[in-house]
Every structure is written in structure tokens, then in C-alpha cells.
Motif scaffolding. Structure first.
Motif, mmCIF file in Angstrom:
data_model
loop_
_atom_site.group_PDB
_atom_site.id
_atom_site.type_symbol
_atom_site.label_atom_id
_atom_site.label_comp_id
_atom_site.label_asym_id
_atom_site.label_seq_id
_atom_site.Cartn_x
_atom_site.Cartn_y
_atom_site.Cartn_z
ATOM 1 N N LEU A 62 27.321 7.274 21.554
ATOM 2 C CA LEU A 62 27.951 6.520 20.477
ATOM 3 C C LEU A 62 29.413 6.929 20.365
ATOM 4 C CD1 LEU A 62 24.770 6.758 19.665
ATOM 5 C CD2 LEU A 62 25.583 5.845 17.522
ATOM 6 N N VAL A 63 30.232 6.021 19.865
ATOM 7 C CA VAL A 63 31.672 6.247 19.742
ATOM 8 C C VAL A 63 32.070 6.052 18.284
ATOM 9 C CG1 VAL A 63 33.948 5.403 20.459
ATOM 10 C CG2 VAL A 63 32.046 5.430 22.095
ATOM 11 N N ALA A 64 32.884 6.961 17.777
ATOM 12 C CA ALA A 64 33.373 6.852 16.399
ATOM 13 C C ALA A 64 34.275 5.627 16.284
ATOM 14 C CB ALA A 64 34.135 8.108 16.008
ATOM 15 N N THR A 65 34.093 4.866 15.211
ATOM 16 C CA THR A 65 34.857 3.632 15.041
ATOM 17 C C THR A 65 36.062 3.788 14.120
ATOM 18 O OG1 THR A 65 33.577 2.914 13.114
ATOM 19 C CG2 THR A 65 32.751 2.261 15.313
ATOM 20 N N GLY A 66 36.060 4.840 13.311
ATOM 21 C CA GLY A 66 37.108 4.974 12.304
ATOM 22 C C GLY A 66 36.800 4.212 11.033
ATOM 23 N N GLU A 67 35.718 3.411 11.036
ATOM 24 C CA GLU A 67 35.294 2.664 9.849
ATOM 25 C C GLU A 67 34.360 3.551 9.025
ATOM 26 O OE1 GLU A 67 33.323 -0.906 11.140
ATOM 27 O OE2 GLU A 67 34.844 -1.231 12.689
ATOM 28 N N HIS A 68 34.481 3.459 7.694
ATOM 29 C CA HIS A 68 33.649 4.264 6.805
ATOM 30 C C HIS A 68 32.884 3.366 5.842
ATOM 31 C CE1 HIS A 68 36.545 7.152 8.351
ATOM 32 N NE2 HIS A 68 35.645 8.083 8.068
ATOM 33 N N ASP A 69 31.668 3.781 5.499
ATOM 34 C CA ASP A 69 30.876 3.013 4.536
ATOM 35 C C ASP A 69 31.214 3.465 3.115
ATOM 36 O OD1 ASP A 69 29.514 5.407 4.089
ATOM 37 O OD2 ASP A 69 27.604 4.702 4.902
ATOM 38 N N ALA A 70 30.521 2.914 2.149
ATOM 39 C CA ALA A 70 30.795 3.218 0.734
ATOM 40 C C ALA A 70 30.570 4.681 0.391
ATOM 41 C CB ALA A 70 29.920 2.339 -0.158
ATOM 42 N N ASN A 71 29.763 5.388 1.188
ATOM 43 C CA ASN A 71 29.512 6.812 0.967
ATOM 44 C C ASN A 71 30.515 7.691 1.695
ATOM 45 O OD1 ASN A 71 27.162 6.313 -0.595
ATOM 46 N ND2 ASN A 71 26.014 5.980 1.300
ATOM 47 N N GLY A 72 31.465 7.068 2.403
ATOM 48 C CA GLY A 72 32.458 7.824 3.145
ATOM 49 C C GLY A 72 32.011 8.250 4.527
ATOM 50 N N GLU A 73 30.815 7.835 4.943
ATOM 51 C CA GLU A 73 30.335 8.197 6.271
ATOM 52 C C GLU A 73 30.950 7.281 7.319
ATOM 53 O OE1 GLU A 73 26.065 8.034 5.743
ATOM 54 O OE2 GLU A 73 26.034 10.209 5.414
ATOM 55 N N GLN A 74 31.302 7.877 8.445
ATOM 56 C CA GLN A 74 31.923 7.116 9.530
ATOM 57 C C GLN A 74 30.853 6.432 10.379
ATOM 58 O OE1 GLN A 74 35.346 7.475 12.900
ATOM 59 N NE2 GLN A 74 34.402 9.364 12.269
ATOM 60 N N ARG A 75 31.138 5.192 10.750
ATOM 61 C CA ARG A 75 30.231 4.446 11.640
ATOM 62 C C ARG A 75 30.520 4.829 13.074
ATOM 63 N NH1 ARG A 75 29.777 -0.612 14.483
ATOM 64 N NH2 ARG A 75 31.928 -1.148 13.993
ATOM 65 N N TYR A 89 25.621 6.438 10.973
ATOM 66 C CA TYR A 89 26.626 6.797 9.980
ATOM 67 C C TYR A 89 26.592 8.306 9.791
ATOM 68 C CZ TYR A 89 27.240 1.887 9.202
ATOM 69 O OH TYR A 89 27.532 0.548 9.395
ATOM 70 N N VAL A 90 27.756 8.938 10.032
ATOM 71 C CA VAL A 90 27.836 10.397 10.033
ATOM 72 C C VAL A 90 28.884 10.837 9.025
ATOM 73 C CG1 VAL A 90 28.349 12.430 11.448
ATOM 74 C CG2 VAL A 90 27.136 10.473 12.462
ATOM 75 N N ALA A 91 28.520 11.839 8.227
ATOM 76 C CA ALA A 91 29.469 12.394 7.265
ATOM 77 C C ALA A 91 30.639 13.014 8.021
ATOM 78 C CB ALA A 91 28.789 13.445 6.394
ATOM 79 N N PRO A 92 31.873 12.684 7.627
ATOM 80 C CA PRO A 92 33.039 13.252 8.309
ATOM 81 C C PRO A 92 32.988 14.779 8.282
ATOM 82 C CG PRO A 92 33.709 11.521 6.794
ATOM 83 C CD PRO A 92 32.246 11.791 6.541
#
Length: 163
Positions: free
Chosen positions: A140-153, A123-126
Motif C-alpha cells: 500500500l502507498v500513503a496518499t496524503g489524504e486524511h479521514d475525519a479522524n485524522g488517519e491517513q489513507r 487508514y493509519v494513524a499518522p
């Protein structure tokens, strides 16, 4: 990265050396928090070296990243059901920009693959370009999905890909 890079399993004794590595407040600009004291790190490491969450559902794997024998950061993985891991990396500011995080992340992924892990998430901060580059360079490939902290999976399957 030509230097000798190795991942050493975390020990409580690493707190003294890692306090210096993690002392720059610039490290926390994106991830939040502040530099830990040696006592705080020692307490954190005492919990982490147990190797499992209190409920036993997650295995915790933590390594100190060393270059030519000197601690420069850490990588870690939380592994659920032995097939999926969430990984992270932190390299001290004095050692950033040298490819160390990428080399350490790749080495960690190889260790996880050897343990039978098949899916890696990070999980990486945008906009945190350095971490995005490490993730991409580790496959790793960015999924466009974000967790509750706004970090992208970011994700990678290890089941069919060569390390």
C-alpha cells in the motif's frame, strides 16, 4: 516469518481466546478504546459473523490470525460493491515485531484478490510507524489524504499487480 500462519474465519466462539489476545491496554494507545470483556467481544463477533452491514451495502470479512494454531490477532475487510475493500489488522502486543501483521495482511490481500477485489484502502494513524510499515510492506502507498479522524489513507490496486 517461519511459523505456520493461517487466517481462520471469525466465529463467536473465538471471543474467549481473543479476550486474552486483546487484553493489553497498550494496544489501545493509538486506536483508542480499552480492552474488551469476553461478553463485549462475543456481542461484537455475533454482529460481525453475519457478514453484512444492516443495509446490505458492505460485506464484512473477519479472520482470526493464528500462528502455530494459537490466536495472536485479527485482520478484517469491509468490502463495498465487491471491488473496493477497507482493511485493518491488530496483532496482540506479545506477538508484535515478528512480521506477523505483514504476513497476515499479505495473506488477506491475496484472499481479497481471489474474490475480485481490485482496490485496497487502509487508514493509519499518522506516526504509527508499525502500522505504516505493515501497510508499506503489503504494497500500500500513503496518499496524503486524511479521514475525519485524522488517519491517513493508504491504498493499493490489485487489478494489475501480482500478489
Amino acid at each position: 516469518m517461519a511459523a505456520d500462519l493461517r487466517l481462520d474465519p471469525l466465529t463467536v466462539a473465538d471471543a474467549e481466546e481473543m479476550t486474552v489476545v486483546l487484553a493489553d491496554s497498550e494496544l489501545y494507545r493509538v486506536i483508542g478504546g480499552s480492552p474488551p470483556t469476553e461478553e463485549e467481544l462475543r456481542g461484537r463477533y455475533e454482529r460481525q459473523v453475519v457478514g453484512r452491514s444492516a443495509d446490505g451495502r458492505e460485506e464484512w470479512l473477519n479472520w482470526i490470525v493464528r500462528v502455530d494454531g494459537v490466536a495472536v490477532g485479527f485482520v478484517q475487510a469491509s468490502v463495498d460493491d465487491h471491488s473496493r475493500a477497507v482493511v485493518a489488522w491488530v496483532i496482540g502486543t506479545a506477538w508484535q515485531g515478528q512480521g506477523i501483521a505483514t504476513a497476515a495482511a499479505r495473506q488477506m490481500l491475496a484472499l481479497l484478490a481471489d474474490r475480485g477485489v481490485t482496490t485496497i484502502d487502509a487508514y493509519v494513524a499518522p506516526g504509527h510507524l508499525a502500522s505504516e510499515l505493515v501497510a508499506a510492506r503489503a504494497g500500500l502507498v500513503a496518499t496524503g489524504e486524511h479521514d475525519a479522524n485524522g488517519e491517513q489513507r493508504w491504498t493499493r490496486s490489485l487489478s494489475t499487480e501480482p500478489m
